[in-house]
Design an enzyme around this catalytic site. Structure first.
Site, PDB file in Angstrom:
ATOM      1  N   GLY A  70       0.828  -1.193   0.000  1.00 20.87           N
ATOM      2  CA  GLY A  70       0.000   0.000   0.000  1.00 20.87           C
ATOM      3  C   GLY A  70       0.867   1.249   0.000  1.00 20.87           C
ATOM      4  O   GLY A  70       2.036   1.223   0.408  1.00 20.87           O
ATOM      5  N   GLY A 119       0.186  -4.749   0.838  1.00 21.89           N
ATOM      6  CA  GLY A 119      -1.047  -4.593   0.089  1.00 21.89           C
ATOM      7  C   GLY A 119      -1.081  -5.390  -1.194  1.00 21.89           C
ATOM      8  O   GLY A 119      -2.151  -5.775  -1.675  1.00 21.89           O
ATOM      9  N   GLU A 142       5.422  -5.645   7.670  1.00 24.23           N
ATOM     10  CA  GLU A 142       4.860  -4.511   8.402  1.00 24.23           C
ATOM     11  C   GLU A 142       5.486  -4.291   9.777  1.00 24.23           C
ATOM     12  O   GLU A 142       5.396  -3.188  10.334  1.00 24.23           O
ATOM     13  CB  GLU A 142       3.343  -4.686   8.539  1.00 24.23           C
ATOM     14  CG  GLU A 142       2.569  -4.494   7.249  1.00 24.23           C
ATOM     15  CD  GLU A 142       2.570  -5.720   6.339  1.00 24.23           C
ATOM     16  OE1 GLU A 142       2.000  -5.654   5.239  1.00 24.23           O
ATOM     17  OE2 GLU A 142       3.153  -6.758   6.738  1.00 24.23           O
ATOM     18  N   ASP A 150      -1.727  -6.773   7.548  1.00 24.92           N
ATOM     19  CA  ASP A 150      -3.167  -6.511   7.429  1.00 24.92           C
ATOM     20  C   ASP A 150      -3.680  -7.067   6.102  1.00 24.92           C
ATOM     21  O   ASP A 150      -3.294  -8.151   5.720  1.00 24.92           O
ATOM     22  CB  ASP A 150      -3.451  -5.016   7.599  1.00 24.92           C
ATOM     23  CG  ASP A 150      -2.793  -4.155   6.517  1.00 24.92           C
ATOM     24  OD1 ASP A 150      -1.717  -4.546   6.002  1.00 24.92           O
ATOM     25  OD2 ASP A 150      -3.335  -3.087   6.201  1.00 24.92           O
TER      26      ASP A 150
END
Length: 361
Positions: A70, A119, A142, A150
């Site tokens: 992301g 992402g 992350e 996530d």
């Protein structure tokens, strides 16, 4: 101005159409931005309802990356500006897109070549047909930016064999095509050189226009391509280290697990790399990673995305996420100042607060 996502419709020989979406931001390794998400989401909804579209292909521009994650730099800037409406929107819409891919009603092929992180793994994970190549390098790193895996990572990592998900989350370890096949995070491996011929070959298949038949058709075709290619892959580090990973994570507390992993002093470079990355990671993230995966085991995929939305919104309101992005991707000094600074200071009350929706800003 170049469009961040390119869309095409390719006719098949029997009068159907194959839809193609290409993430088009090579300079950022196709990092997933909110602009991309807002182009992809309605287009997927349109293709879902179009009876002439029988298959969707999602890929990244260039050869270096499918999607490197992301666009957390943009999220960082929004956090620094106090614009939590923007950060909330990013995660809410990203997770909705990921869930739409998981629940798509037609064959959905992701060509995951090169870098696939964060992402990007979220986009890959939900596809019905996940293709990796000899160039694929996959990770959920992350821990290094004060976040946690996530994009549904709490769900799919917690369902890997043994405690692989916990280890991969804590160490952010990078893995290859053989690893992805071994863990079930990819379905097919094909030579990267086959990519230019993929769409012409798909156009020749006898698509039926029904989900089950067309998914079988695509699976069979990809299976045959893989068998014909006889690609020699680098060995799976995860398979080779499975027993060691189980031993290093066979503890009842996060503190003991982290101590075991970071205390590894053997000669194996892969395990040493995991220890180093964990040692430098956010202490708060360490506890969040383990707690999120424990909770996810009892939840549906939809419930996990709801949980992760709360977690990510809270991460935006705590200092580690913005600081981690600064240290790794903006100033690039590699010297993040975590708060709290040690694992012992991250108490149960702090961890529990991340699972409660934030108050209105």
């Amino acid at each position: 101005m170049t469009e961040p996502v390119l869309f095409e419709l390719h006719p098949t020989e029997n009068g159907r159409r194959i839809a193609v979406a290409t993430l088009n931001a090579e300079k950022s390794h196709n990092a997933l931005s909110l602009a991309m998400i807002r182009l992809l989401a309605p287009k997927l909804a349109e293709w879902r309802e179009d009876p002439d579209v029988v298959c969707v292909v999602l890929q990244g521009a260039g050869e270096k990356a499918f999607c490197a994650g992301g666009d957390v730099v943009a999220v960082h800037h929004a956090i620094r500006a106090g614009d939590f409406a923007a950060t909330d929107a990013f995660f809410r819409e990203e997770y909705a897109l990921d869930y739409a891919i998981h629940s798509f009603n037609k064959p959905f092929l992701v060509w995951a070549q090169g870098i696939v992180m964060g992402g990007g793994v979220g986009l890959l994970a939900g596809a019905s047909h996940r293709v990796v190549t000899e160039r694929s390098r996959i990770a959920m790193p992350e821990i290094s930016i004060g976040l946690y895996p996530d994009v549904g990572g709490s769900w799919f990592l917690s369902r890997l064999p043994g405690r692989l998900g916990i280890y991969l989350g804590l160490t952010g370890a990078s893995f290859n095509a053989a690893d992805a096949l071994y863990t079930g995070m990819a379905d097919h491996v094909l030579p990267s050189g086959l990519r230019p011929d993929l769409l012409p070959e798909l156009a020749r298949l006898p698509w039926q226009g029904t989900e089950r038949a067309d998914k079988r058709l695509l699976s069979g075709h990809l299976r045959e391509l893989g068998r014909s290619a006889s690609l020699e892959l680098a060995p799976s580090a995860i398979r080779a280290h499975y027993d060691a990973i189980q031993s290093l994570t066979d503890y009842d507390t996060v503190d003991d697990m982290v101590a075991a992993i970071t205390g590894y002093n053997g000669a194996d470079e892969w395990l040493r790399g995991g220890a180093h990355k964990l040692m430098a990671g956010s202490p708060t993230s360490m506890r969040l990673i383990v707690e999120a995966q424990h909770r996810a085991r009892l939840l549906s995929l939809k419930e996990v995305f709801e949980m992760e939305l709360t977690l990510s919104r809270q991460c935006c309101r705590h200092p580690d996420f913005a600081e981690g992005v600064r240290a790794l991707l903006i100033d690039k000094d590699g010297a993040a100042h975590w708060s709290p600074a040690s694992l012992a200071e991250v108490d149960e009350a702090l961890v529990a607060s991340f699972f409660e929706p934030p108050s209105l800003d």
